[in-house]
Design a protein around this motif. Sequence first.
Motif, PDB file in Angstrom:
ATOM      1  N   GLU A  87      30.702  48.261  45.502  1.00 54.92           N
ATOM      2  CA  GLU A  87      30.956  46.834  45.337  1.00 54.92           C
ATOM      3  C   GLU A  87      31.539  46.512  43.959  1.00 54.92           C
ATOM      4  N   GLU A  88      31.128  47.261  42.941  1.00 54.47           N
ATOM      5  CA  GLU A  88      31.688  47.032  41.608  1.00 54.47           C
ATOM      6  C   GLU A  88      33.170  47.380  41.569  1.00 54.47           C
ATOM      7  N   VAL A  89      33.538  48.483  42.221  1.00 59.92           N
ATOM      8  CA  VAL A  89      34.950  48.858  42.275  1.00 59.92           C
ATOM      9  C   VAL A  89      35.738  47.816  43.066  1.00 59.92           C
ATOM     10  N   GLU A  90      35.185  47.356  44.180  1.00 61.32           N
ATOM     11  CA  GLU A  90      35.861  46.348  44.990  1.00 61.32           C
ATOM     12  C   GLU A  90      36.054  45.049  44.208  1.00 61.32           C
ATOM     13  N   HIS A  91      35.033  44.690  43.431  1.00 62.33           N
ATOM     14  CA  HIS A  91      35.135  43.473  42.623  1.00 62.33           C
ATOM     15  C   HIS A  91      36.253  43.606  41.588  1.00 62.33           C
ATOM     16  N   GLU A  92      36.333  44.756  40.940  1.00 57.92           N
ATOM     17  CA  GLU A  92      37.377  44.950  39.931  1.00 57.92           C
ATOM     18  C   GLU A  92      38.759  44.908  40.574  1.00 57.92           C
TER      19      GLU A  92
END
Length: 411
Positions: free
Chosen positions: A327-332
Amino acid sequence: MAEPNPFAYAHASHSDWRIACAQCVELLAQRSRGAVGHQGPTETLGFVYLTDAYASYASDILASLRIGTGVAHWVGTVGLGICATDVEYLDEPALVVMLADLPAGSFSVFSGTRPTPAHDKRTASGAIAAHAALVHADPAAPDLPDLLLDMASKLESGWVFGGLSSARGNGVQIANETLTGGGVYGSGLSGAVFSSEVHMMARVTQGCHPLRTREGHAITEGERHVVETLDGQPALDVLLQELHVESPNDLVRHPRLSGGLFVGLSAGDDTVLGDDYLVRHVVALDPSRRAIGIAGEVEPGQRMVFCTRDAEAAQQDLVRICTELREEVEHEAAVLSARAGGEGPIAPPRMRGALYFSCVGRGASLFGGQGEELRLIRKHLGDVPLVGFYANGEIARHRLYGYTGVLTVFV
């Protein structure tokens, strides 16, 4: 600008290390050739992990990989078990390899004979040279916690990640950055220091979970390996209250302790436990003093929680960290797309590769089958190239953990 390709990885098992090495080199070449926009070798750093059956051939394997791949810079170590995407090797001769095409000058290999970059050094691109570090360590190294703390103090982020070698005999570490000489060590610390232009994300997952609440108790009296009182009460009495029993004898066959009894400790001067507490064995109960002995040092002011090993909780926590990283990668990716003006669809997240260091006490014995731990990672993190090993202790931040997994992704 073209998206960077996933890292190439390979793994093989054979009684002859030469055959296993050749199989890995061939598979790496195939995956590199299959990369989008491939125009020849671009990899700059290799990661290699060996089972201890190959430990005595580490120098030969290093030379073979350097020649076969053309990659000069290598780091790695030996483990009782090793792993790659969706697979693990235990009690058999095997190796796993991953090649990373990181920007030139964005990392430096270090060892006992090759120092880390100076704290104020910059790369040619202007990035901070010493931002984070992958560390492989000898479990017998004296003052290991102090060595890790010193390493973290040399890094801009303070982030150190890795694991302690595990082997039936002597462990080895691989840390070589030239095509000539050396590269294999048996003691101390080694690994790679990454500059601030290498984008990584990491999480720690626990193999134990609290008996009652995560808030735990304050250690009000205790020194060295003995906890005398918790919240002003005798430590042993607090344990008995949590398990709803009257006597220490009732703990022997208690159903909640089938996986063992542990404590989770806040690290340093942390006043809360959070999700990254340090797990240590309970090694003794003292009915006369109503005290508890643990395999670690304590001091008043720390918080402590009683823990037990539980397969379901370990699985849930592993799923948690994989989900958080994804989810952190998707957010970035979404943020970058928005900054670009939102033209076209949001680019998919790109986790290029991952390193996973898990405790030798986890694996099949905790997750219910060989390779199940790795299958959970692939299911919830995604089909990301991954290699790693089963360690005799795991490293995250400046701390030495046990019964944990440390998952780091390169983005």
